[in-house]
Design an enzyme around this catalytic site. Sequence first.
Site, PDB file in Angstrom:
ATOM      1  N   GLY A 243      -5.581  -0.589 -21.166  1.00  0.00           N
ATOM      2  CA  GLY A 243      -5.895  -0.650 -22.876  1.00  0.00           C
ATOM      3  C   GLY A 243      -6.360  -2.228 -23.253  1.00  0.00           C
ATOM      4  O   GLY A 243      -5.841  -1.708 -24.852  1.00  0.00           O
ATOM      5  N   PRO A 278      -9.789   1.235 -17.002  1.00  0.00           N
ATOM      6  CA  PRO A 278     -10.027   1.449 -17.915  1.00  0.00           C
ATOM      7  C   PRO A 278      -9.488   3.060 -18.373  1.00  0.00           C
ATOM      8  O   PRO A 278     -10.431   3.885 -17.503  1.00  0.00           O
ATOM      9  CB  PRO A 278     -10.807   1.509 -18.749  1.00  0.00           C
ATOM     10  CG  PRO A 278     -12.095   0.983 -17.367  1.00  0.00           C
ATOM     11  CD  PRO A 278     -10.695   0.934 -15.902  1.00  0.00           C
ATOM     12  N   GLY A 279      -9.410   3.529 -19.755  1.00  0.00           N
ATOM     13  CA  GLY A 279      -9.017   5.076 -19.434  1.00  0.00           C
ATOM     14  C   GLY A 279      -9.542   5.461 -21.323  1.00  0.00           C
ATOM     15  O   GLY A 279     -10.764   5.886 -20.947  1.00  0.00           O
ATOM     16  N   ARG A 280      -8.798   4.760 -21.840  1.00  0.00           N
ATOM     17  CA  ARG A 280      -9.132   5.483 -23.340  1.00  0.00           C
ATOM     18  C   ARG A 280     -11.015   4.786 -24.038  1.00  0.00           C
ATOM     19  O   ARG A 280     -11.302   5.035 -23.882  1.00  0.00           O
ATOM     20  CB  ARG A 280      -8.385   4.817 -24.621  1.00  0.00           C
ATOM     21  CG  ARG A 280      -8.605   4.830 -25.734  1.00  0.00           C
ATOM     22  CD  ARG A 280      -7.242   4.519 -26.832  1.00  0.00           C
ATOM     23  NE  ARG A 280      -6.331   4.103 -26.310  1.00  0.00           N
ATOM     24  CZ  ARG A 280      -5.245   4.529 -26.430  1.00  0.00           C
ATOM     25  NH1 ARG A 280      -5.176   6.158 -26.934  1.00  0.00           N
ATOM     26  NH2 ARG A 280      -3.707   4.138 -26.290  1.00  0.00           N
ATOM     27  N   ARG A 316      -0.713  13.239 -30.072  1.00  0.00           N
ATOM     28  CA  ARG A 316      -0.455  12.148 -30.695  1.00  0.00           C
ATOM     29  C   ARG A 316      -0.211  11.984 -32.067  1.00  0.00           C
ATOM     30  O   ARG A 316       0.672  11.042 -31.864  1.00  0.00           O
ATOM     31  CB  ARG A 316      -1.641  10.890 -30.136  1.00  0.00           C
ATOM     32  CG  ARG A 316      -2.983  11.726 -28.913  1.00  0.00           C
ATOM     33  CD  ARG A 316      -4.034  10.342 -28.740  1.00  0.00           C
ATOM     34  NE  ARG A 316      -3.605   9.078 -28.744  1.00  0.00           N
ATOM     35  CZ  ARG A 316      -3.740   8.059 -29.440  1.00  0.00           C
ATOM     36  NH1 ARG A 316      -4.164   8.497 -30.758  1.00  0.00           N
ATOM     37  NH2 ARG A 316      -3.399   6.959 -29.602  1.00  0.00           N
ATOM     38  N   CYS A 346       5.977  25.523 -35.076  1.00  0.00           N
ATOM     39  CA  CYS A 346       7.411  25.319 -35.935  1.00  0.00           C
ATOM     40  C   CYS A 346       7.644  24.288 -35.748  1.00  0.00           C
ATOM     41  O   CYS A 346       8.799  23.896 -34.669  1.00  0.00           O
ATOM     42  CB  CYS A 346       7.759  26.441 -35.529  1.00  0.00           C
ATOM     43  SG  CYS A 346       7.471  28.208 -35.639  1.00  0.00           S
ATOM     44  N   GLU A 347       7.245  22.988 -36.328  1.00  0.00           N
ATOM     45  CA  GLU A 347       7.490  21.880 -36.261  1.00  0.00           C
ATOM     46  C   GLU A 347       6.715  21.210 -37.114  1.00  0.00           C
ATOM     47  O   GLU A 347       6.349  21.386 -37.816  1.00  0.00           O
ATOM     48  CB  GLU A 347       7.460  20.837 -34.883  1.00  0.00           C
ATOM     49  CG  GLU A 347       8.083  21.425 -33.722  1.00  0.00           C
ATOM     50  CD  GLU A 347       9.031  20.635 -33.228  1.00  0.00           C
ATOM     51  OE1 GLU A 347       9.560  20.000 -33.443  1.00  0.00           O
ATOM     52  OE2 GLU A 347       9.899  20.893 -31.632  1.00  0.00           O
ATOM     53  N   TYR A 374      -6.548  11.227 -23.308  1.00  0.00           N
ATOM     54  CA  TYR A 374      -4.730  11.478 -24.223  1.00  0.00           C
ATOM     55  C   TYR A 374      -5.214  12.529 -25.535  1.00  0.00           C
ATOM     56  O   TYR A 374      -3.463  12.722 -26.144  1.00  0.00           O
ATOM     57  CB  TYR A 374      -4.116   9.980 -24.864  1.00  0.00           C
ATOM     58  CG  TYR A 374      -4.341   9.176 -23.532  1.00  0.00           C
ATOM     59  CD1 TYR A 374      -3.442   9.294 -22.505  1.00  0.00           C
ATOM     60  CD2 TYR A 374      -5.255   7.865 -23.954  1.00  0.00           C
ATOM     61  CE1 TYR A 374      -4.130   7.744 -21.573  1.00  0.00           C
ATOM     62  CE2 TYR A 374      -5.046   6.395 -23.272  1.00  0.00           C
ATOM     63  CZ  TYR A 374      -4.570   7.074 -21.989  1.00  0.00           C
ATOM     64  OH  TYR A 374      -4.627   5.872 -20.598  1.00  0.00           O
TER      65      TYR A 374
END
Length: 421
Positions: A243, A278-280, A316, A346-347, A374
């Site tokens: 986190g 921990p990731g991010r 993201r 196309c969004e 991510y």
Amino acid sequence: MGGTGCLHLVNGTLHVEGVSLDQLATRFGTPLYVYSRALLKERYEAFTSSFAGAPDSLACYAVKANSTLAVLGVLARLGAGFDIVSGGELKRVLMAGGDPSRVVFSGVGKRSEEIAAALDAGILCFNVESEPELDRIAAIAAARGQTAPVSVRVNPDVDAKSHPYISTGLRENKFGVDMDAARALYHRAASLPSLRVCGIDCHIGSQITSLSPFTDALARVLELVDELAAVGIALEHIDVGGGLGVSYNGETPPAPQAYAAAIISGIGKRKLRILTEPGRAIVAEAGVLLTRVEYLKHNGDRGFAIVDAGMNDLLRPALYSAWMGIEAVRPRAGPTACWDIVGPVCESADFLGKQRELALEAGDLLAVRTAGAYAFAMSSGYNSRCRAAEVMIDGENAFLVRERESLEDLVRGERMLPVDA
Ligand code: LLP
């Protein structure tokens, strides 16, 4: 402006370590994810060394943040543990040379075959998120004559003060079990011979930029640890989850040292091994997304730079309204203008950044900063777009660690109906 990350200007061109992004685009094409091995190592070591004051600790890198084999391999060689959430992630960790005895298995929906594979591998611990899951793990372990190591993931009902989609520690979220249910689950687990109660676990959300959500959650979890100890359920470890945030746009998250110090002091004299997930904080800054401007256009007075990376490559901004730094690879001296940096999908949600002041011409290369976490891991083939290639930089060397997907890859495994059907 975001953190310094892995980009620096040399002779007017952005580089990652000793390699120019211009050259990488020519050699490997765009869109391209580029990672710095040196920065990955630095962030991992900054994180782990900040826990050096604890008697025993293990950082279990959250594989979901970036599960590319080469990234996992770099971390495995540094001795990392891993936090997995699927059999697929387990497979990747094992292929990358990760040590299964340093793996924790999180997630609310573990399937029977995933549980069996984790028992086969001999993982460190299952982070259990419900009573039926506990019973399923116990039954599978019993049928195999094994003992499964378990922790209960506690939902401490603490607000991570992050984006609602990446907050997990509130009662309204599907994650973990509340304190009362956790207490009951520990008693149940302790009574089942095919389970070994080894720890407690908690993860309250992601991109957290202050210490108080962590310390509030820790205090609640420790209350339960003490209560369990008093009735003879002694835990070996506490897993405080992941986190810790990074700086995308001037946020000032706690440094790993301050984060670790707060956790170590919260735990105090209790004899608990400290696990983290921990990731991010490990991978975000070690990656950039390289993309080329295809066209410039105006609708009224709104300027659009249409680039070759879209929401399928980097979700993201579309999913969380996340702000990601975007820079020209060869900054131009000319006057700047305000551009929405948009992809080909196309969004209307297909944007990488809005209202950015840049001096741009068609054909220019842009680098999206802080795109190691991510980013590729959440990419898809939406609009039948081939997923990007990935390159790991090590000093002067660029290693292609994932080939660009081909059109054949896009349709692999698909079948037409028989002509007479
Ligand atoms: N442990 C568990 C159980 C998790 O669910 C997560 C992230 C982590 C650890 C790692 O958290 P970190 O240290 O990376 O904050 N896709 C979102 C983030 C989703 C996070 C999901 N869980 C984003 O792009 O911001």
